[in-house]
Design a protein around this motif. Structure first.
Motif, PDB file in Angstrom:
ATOM      1  N   LEU A  35       0.809  -1.292   0.044  1.00  0.00           N
ATOM      2  CA  LEU A  35       0.154   0.049  -0.034  1.00  0.00           C
ATOM      3  C   LEU A  35       1.037   1.131  -0.080  1.00  0.00           C
ATOM      4  N   GLU A  36       2.139   0.970   0.348  1.00  0.00           N
ATOM      5  CA  GLU A  36       3.105   2.266   0.164  1.00  0.00           C
ATOM      6  C   GLU A  36       3.141   2.596  -0.984  1.00  0.00           C
ATOM      7  N   GLU A  37       3.068   4.244  -1.051  1.00  0.00           N
ATOM      8  CA  GLU A  37       3.264   4.844  -2.422  1.00  0.00           C
ATOM      9  C   GLU A  37       4.796   4.807  -2.597  1.00  0.00           C
ATOM     10  N   VAL A  38       5.129   4.237  -3.756  1.00  0.00           N
ATOM     11  CA  VAL A  38       6.504   4.197  -4.085  1.00  0.00           C
ATOM     12  C   VAL A  38       7.218   5.316  -5.302  1.00  0.00           C
ATOM     13  N   SER A  39       8.179   5.848  -5.254  1.00  0.00           N
ATOM     14  CA  SER A  39       8.485   6.950  -6.214  1.00  0.00           C
ATOM     15  C   SER A  39       8.874   6.031  -7.569  1.00  0.00           C
ATOM     16  N   TRP A  40       8.690   6.773  -8.529  1.00  0.00           N
ATOM     17  CA  TRP A  40       9.397   6.411  -9.877  1.00  0.00           C
ATOM     18  C   TRP A  40      11.052   6.363  -9.771  1.00  0.00           C
ATOM     19  N   GLN A  41      11.368   7.035  -8.867  1.00  0.00           N
ATOM     20  CA  GLN A  41      12.797   7.254  -8.524  1.00  0.00           C
ATOM     21  C   GLN A  41      13.524   5.929  -8.617  1.00  0.00           C
ATOM     22  N   LYS A  42      12.732   4.812  -7.832  1.00  0.00           N
ATOM     23  CA  LYS A  42      13.267   3.590  -7.331  1.00  0.00           C
ATOM     24  C   LYS A  42      13.332   2.876  -8.719  1.00  0.00           C
ATOM     25  N   LEU A  43      12.886   3.213  -9.740  1.00  0.00           N
ATOM     26  CA  LEU A  43      12.870   2.530 -11.098  1.00  0.00           C
ATOM     27  C   LEU A  43      14.050   3.188 -11.893  1.00  0.00           C
ATOM     28  N   PHE A  44      14.140   4.564 -11.867  1.00  0.00           N
ATOM     29  CA  PHE A  44      15.072   5.324 -12.772  1.00  0.00           C
ATOM     30  C   PHE A  44      16.353   5.584 -12.111  1.00  0.00           C
ATOM     31  N   GLU A  45      16.449   6.011 -10.759  1.00  0.00           N
ATOM     32  CA  GLU A  45      17.635   6.515 -10.244  1.00  0.00           C
ATOM     33  C   GLU A  45      17.689   5.933  -8.892  1.00  0.00           C
ATOM     34  N   ASN A  46      17.613   4.539  -8.603  1.00  0.00           N
ATOM     35  CA  ASN A  46      17.863   3.955  -7.642  1.00  0.00           C
ATOM     36  C   ASN A  46      19.363   3.537  -7.351  1.00  0.00           C
ATOM     37  N   GLU A  47      20.117   4.350  -6.615  1.00  0.00           N
ATOM     38  CA  GLU A  47      21.684   4.278  -6.526  1.00  0.00           C
ATOM     39  C   GLU A  47      22.141   2.884  -6.118  1.00  0.00           C
ATOM     40  N   GLU A  48      21.224   2.737  -4.958  1.00  0.00           N
ATOM     41  CA  GLU A  48      21.581   1.551  -3.804  1.00  0.00           C
ATOM     42  C   GLU A  48      21.286   0.146  -4.902  1.00  0.00           C
ATOM     43  N   ALA A  49      20.505   0.161  -5.762  1.00  0.00           N
ATOM     44  CA  ALA A  49      20.112  -1.032  -6.592  1.00  0.00           C
ATOM     45  C   ALA A  49      20.415  -0.925  -7.785  1.00  0.00           C
ATOM     46  N   LYS A  50      21.695  -0.471  -8.391  1.00  0.00           N
ATOM     47  CA  LYS A  50      21.892  -0.418  -9.648  1.00  0.00           C
ATOM     48  C   LYS A  50      21.838  -1.717 -10.355  1.00  0.00           C
ATOM     49  N   ASN A  51      21.455  -1.753 -11.496  1.00  0.00           N
ATOM     50  CA  ASN A  51      21.589  -2.949 -12.452  1.00  0.00           C
ATOM     51  C   ASN A  51      20.480  -3.935 -11.944  1.00  0.00           C
ATOM     52  N   ARG A  52      19.456  -3.471 -11.189  1.00  0.00           N
ATOM     53  CA  ARG A  52      18.283  -4.378 -10.785  1.00  0.00           C
ATOM     54  C   ARG A  52      17.078  -3.898 -11.351  1.00  0.00           C
ATOM     55  N   ALA A  53      17.202  -3.050 -12.154  1.00  0.00           N
ATOM     56  CA  ALA A  53      15.706  -2.601 -12.795  1.00  0.00           C
ATOM     57  C   ALA A  53      15.812  -2.909 -14.199  1.00  0.00           C
ATOM     58  N   SER A  54      14.544  -3.112 -14.659  1.00  0.00           N
ATOM     59  CA  SER A  54      14.254  -3.511 -16.250  1.00  0.00           C
ATOM     60  C   SER A  54      13.181  -2.435 -16.623  1.00  0.00           C
ATOM     61  N   ILE A  55      13.278  -1.918 -17.843  1.00  0.00           N
ATOM     62  CA  ILE A  55      12.375  -1.113 -18.400  1.00  0.00           C
ATOM     63  C   ILE A  55      11.766  -1.660 -19.884  1.00  0.00           C
TER      64      ILE A  55
END
Lengths: 403, 303, 287
Positions: free
Chosen positions: A177-197
């Motif tokens: 239910l927590e609102e998540v920012s799109w930042q987690k997808l595009f600019e998440n420095e802690e989890a680099k290389n862990r996103a797919s678009i």
């Protein structure tokens, strides 16, 4: 349920307020535009077969449900969701010569309507009995009308797209239910290389542009209808993120989405909502979530449109009968349970599920779709799938892919 | 009775076709209409541009300018690099195997089994096979799990997938058989007495291989190169699934362009690849002219 | 077969021939190496295939873990009939393409090496191979639909498939035709054999692998063809188009696709196996 239908927050103006632009050409949606009542030709049913042509997103796994409820026979010719292919088939291939209904993402009517490829919907057609009770939030707007308010389409399904994620991996509350920012997808420095678009420019580029717009990373007027200069700015920034190693991969299809998320190849992915349903069905209830976002959503919807050639055939009655079915509870309930997608008259979907005796958790799931949709549409969203500078956007995205 | 009629018909059809006087010209005319004219039309399109799903009749170099500005030409170069590189690898792998299969394999039963195994995969959709490799090679896949269990690495090896390496890996198996078959076909036809003669004339095994066997196999090698390289260039499934969208090749790039009904760009992409292939062929001819090089190849094909 | 046998030089015994080859090419290192390369690549091909068959019985087919096992996907596959018509269409179409490939490539292909200007003819024939599928489809679409205004349908898909498959068939036939000693035909003519006899009794047996290959390849290429079909289908649906369109359904089709692939696997294995078995055991007897 009527409460939602009268909800003033529910519709295009929200987006304009937030983005404070209002100048977005081509997206501006006339909420209560003038209605033009077109063909009122009523004819006797000549054939009980309805030939549908369109994207498989709208299909029922089993069309016999449709056949039994309407007494018609659906002959469905499947195609994919590519608008280029669809427009080609309608304009050059003249699929309307043989088919009675088109199912496609809203937006084609902007061009194909005025050019005479679609019939105007007869809102008073006796077979379209549920039209009256259908909320304006669904039946008016970008998906079904042109800016002057001409009604070319009947709404079928829609959703507000964001992204799927593994909660603990990106550090948010696992209750979803927590609102998540799109930042987690595009600019998440802690989890680099862990996103797919998604590799598709038409889907992902407006999302990147939206993020840049909200956080002032570039001067962007309408994130879903970029000018060539704006497209270049988006391309540049995306390339920067790509080179910073943000993205593990760029996916193309549903199976890829399920696999990437399900095998934990990535932690966050801008997939379709059913992909998260699929992962949860395999890996355990609610292990992955589909995001409520801080900033907003990509809203899309699929409508049904009647080809002009249908006016010369004697089955308009049947066509309207079919359209009415798509506004009714059975279709709604199945879309909700199979894909988690919303659409007009969700209350009828819940009613249907109760009446035919679905288990309580499934009825609740249908009901939950409505709550989810309501919550999401409180946020800003965009819905243009027919931008003016397609070539420029596609080419900038190509530059990104090749960088 | 009917049988006799049919075979009579086939016979008279064949007798007329065998003269060859009209067969080839007739074929060329039909082929030109069905293939060359459409391709020429599309090439013309590369000098036009599109606006909102429509082609604008205003000849210019706009498409070609954008083709280079947006880096789309790198797609063409990458495609050629991967296709040519992989074809060379397949040739090196397949040539000895095809020779062995044709001449060295003692058991006819084993030969039949191997050919069957090489043929079957062609009937099966490549994407479902390839998506399985993703699961096996991914960071939580079987291969990485085993590597980490054995203590060979502590972190999952990430370049096993979504890299150019993985594209090469994914292409290796599906395009092996396309190289084997033509070479195998030709090798079976080699007259064993040539080898006998070669030995009698005092040639050592290497000389026999390069002076007798390889030239005799050349038509098969050329066919194998075409069979392998051509479908690989248009490959649509493996670069996306194994390269994870990071290895952009011509098939998907063309699709992207066509999603906006951008026929001109699709045309320019193909024209560019064709132009480079022609240039490569010309360069090869020039470089090897003294040794009879490419001309020699064509001589082998009796062309 | 007698003429062919004479041509291939069968005077040496089989064991003798093998030894000859081993001496010439397969020095002790080469022989096992060649076999091993093939083995490794065949294994690499079959790992995902066998895994796919296994996963078609798995409750969670994309997870990579074959547990728990189920027949559910096969039940679902047979419960839906939507794929049957595309499958039948695809089979007929592939059959037509395979047969036409043989009928066209044999007379034309064997005539080409006898022409004086073969290079140009061959280049034109092979040209469409170097154009990516979507682009070729787009070109044919522009020509057939936009310029000629023909209604698209199964026939235009057939044309697209022929443009794709025929050059491959040509190559196979040409490769064998060039390796063919034409003096055999002249000798046969001198002995009074008719054109048909010369073809059927001398040329055909030698070219048979090429002819079979041309037909088989035509069938396979058509059966799997998607990119040209997308443009040329009109409103027809072949099996590859069906699965391609289902990808937009936002529902997993893997269970059904895996099941179907396993069935195709199960059906083609004995057919192709028997085919090659007969081909080689016959050749063996001929020797």
């Amino acid at each position: 349920m009527t409460q939602r239908e009268e909800d003033p927050r529910f519709g295009a103006p929200t987006r304009r307020e937030v983005l404070k632009t209002g100048a977005a050409a081509g997206v501006s949606v006339a909420v209560a535009g003038g209605l033009s009542v077109g063909m009122t030709q009523v004819a006797h049913a000549a054939s009980d077969t309805i030939r549908g042509y369109g994207t498989t997103t709208v299909q029922l796994k089993d069309w016999s449900l449709f056949n039994e409820s309407t007494g018609l026979t659906m002959e469905f010719t499947p195609t994919d969701a590519n608008m280029g292919n669809f427009m080609r088939d309608v304009t050059v291939n003249e699929v309307g010569d043989t088919h009675d209904l088109f199912f496609t993402d809203g937006g084609t009517q902007y061009k194909l309507g005025p050019e005479g490829f679609y019939l105007v919907i007869d809102e008073n057609h006796p077979e379209l009995a549920l039209w009256e009770r259908t909320s304006d939030n669904y039946k008016r707007g970008y998906i079904t009308q042109t800016p002057d308010g001409t009604q070319y389409g009947v709404p079928m399904v829609n959703n507000a797209d964001s992204f799927g994620y593994w909660p603990e991996a990106i550090g948010v509350n696992p209750n979803g239910l927590e609102e998540v920012s799109w930042q987690k997808l595009f600019e998440n420095e802690e989890a680099k290389n862990r996103a797919s678009i998604d590799r598709n420019w038409l889907l992902t580029m407006p999302e990147v542009a939206f993020y840049m717009q909200v956080y002032g990373k570039a001067e962007i007027v309408d994130n879903a209808n970029l000018t060539p200069e704006e497209a270049k700015a988006v391309g540049d920034w995306a390339i920067e993120r790509k080179q910073a190693g943000q993205f593990r991969t760029f996916h193309t299809g549903f199976e890829e989405q399920v696999q990437l998320l399900g095998n934990k190849e990535v932690d966050i992915i801008n997939c379709w909502e059913p992909a998260t349903k699929n992962v949860n069905a395999e890996a355990g209830a609610d292990v992955v979530r589909y995001a409520y976002t801080v900033e907003g959503y990509f809203k899309w919807g699929i409508g049904a449109y009647i080809p002009t050639q249908a006016a010369e055939r004697d089955n308009l009655n049947n066509i309207y009968k079919a359209l009415n079915y798509f506004l009714d509870g059975e279709y709604r309930a199945y879309q909700a349970i199979e894909r988690g997608y919303g659409g007009p008259n969700l209350d009828l979907g819940v009613k249907y599920a109760e009446e035919v005796g679905w288990p309580a958790d499934q009825v609740a799931a249908v009901d939950a779709v409505q709550k989810k949709v309501d919550t999401k549409y409180e946020k800003p969203f965009w819905e243009n799938l027919n931008p003016d500078h397609q070539e420029a956007m596609e080419e900038e995205w190509q530059r990104f892919l090749n960088a | 009775m009917a049988n006799a009629l049919v075979s009579g018909g086939v016979r008279s059809w064949y007798t007329r076709a065998a003269s060859g006087r009209w067969t080839v010209p007739a074929f060329i005319i039909v082929w030109t209409v069905v293939v060359i004219v459409p391709l020429f039309l599309l090439l013309l399109y590369s000098f036009l541009e599109t606006k909102g799903f429509k082609v604008v009749w205003d000849p210019s170099f706009h498409t070609w300018d954008r083709f280079f500005e947006t880096g789309r030409w790198t797609v063409a170069m990458r495609t050629l690099r991967i296709a040519i590189g992989m074809t060379v690898i397949e040739l090196v792998l397949a040539f000895p195997f095809a020779l062995w299969l044709a001449k060295g394999c003692r058991s006819q039963g084993l030969k039949a089994i191997l050919l069957t195994l090489l043929t079957i995969p062609f009937f099966l959709d490549l994407s479902s096979r390839t998506i399985i490799w993703r699961a096996l090679l991914g960071s939580n896949g079987v291969v990485n799990t085993v590597l980490m269990e054995l203590g060979i690495t502590s972190e999952p090896v990430e370049w096993l997938i979504f890299t150019e390496f993985s594209v090469f890996f994914g292409l290796a198996a599906p395009y092996f058989a396309t190289m084997v078959f033509p070479i195998f076909l030709v090798a079976t036809l080699i007259d064993d007495e040539y080898l006998d003669a070669s030995r009698d004339l005092g040639a050592n095994p290497l000389q026999t291989l390069f002076l007798v066997i390889v030239p005799l196999c050349l038509p098969g090698v050329i066919a194998g190169v075409v069979f392998t390289m051509v479908p690989m260039m248009g490959e649509w499934v493996v670069p996306q699934l194994m390269g994870g969208g990071k290895v952009n090749m011509i098939g998907r790039s063309t699709e992207d362009a066509l999603s906006t009904l951008n026929y001109p760009t699709a045309a320019s992409l193909s024209a560019f690849v064709l132009a480079i292939l022609v240039a490569l062929l010309a360069a090869l001819t020039l470089l090897t002219r003294r040794r009879g090089g490419v001309a020699g190849l064509f001589e082998a094909l009796k062309l | 077969m007698s003429a062919a046998d004479a041509h291939a030089g069968r005077r040496l015994g089989r064991a003798q021939r093998l030894r000859l080859w081993e001496h010439a090419v397969y020095a002790p290192i080469w022989r096992p190496l060649a076999a091993w390369i093939g083995l490794v690549l065949i294994v690499l091909t079959y790992i995902p295939l066998v895994w796919l068959v296994v996963m078609s019985f798995s409750d969670r087919p994309l997870s990579g873990i074959p547990h728990p096992l189920t027949l559910r996907w096969y039940d679902e596959l047979f419960a839906t009939s939507a794929w049957i018509e595309p499958m039948t269409d695809s089979l007929w179409l592939a059959l037509a393409v395979g047969v036409c490939c043989v009928l066209i490539s044999v007379p034309v292909g064997r005539a080409i090496p006898r022409l004086r200007r073969r290079g140009g003819v061959l280049l034109i024939t092979l040209l469409p191979l170097f154009v990516p599928g979507l682009t070729m489809g787009a070109a044919l679409f522009l020509f057939i639909r936009s310029y000629m205004h023909f209604k698209l349908g199964m026939w235009s898909v057939f044309v697209g498939h022929m443009v794709w498959a025929l050059p491959f068939a040509f190559l196979l036939v040409i490769v064998l035709a060039t390796r063919f000693d034409h003096r055999l035909l002249e000798a046969a003519e001198d002995l009074g054999a008719s054109a048909w006899q010369r073809f059927w009794q001398i040329e055909f047996p030698i070219m048979r692998p090429g002819i079979v290959g041309a037909g088989l390849f035509g069938f396979i290429l058509s059966f799997n063809e998607l990119l040209r079909s997308i443009f040329l289908r009109g409103t027809e649906t072949t099996m590859p188009i069906y699965t391609w369109a289902q990808a937009s359904s936002h529902q997993s089709n893997v269970p059904i696709i895996f099941g179907l692939a396993s069935l195709i696997f199960g059906v083609t294995l004995p057919i192709i196996g028997t085919f090659f078995w007969i081909l080689f055991s016959r050749t063996d007897r001929g020797r």
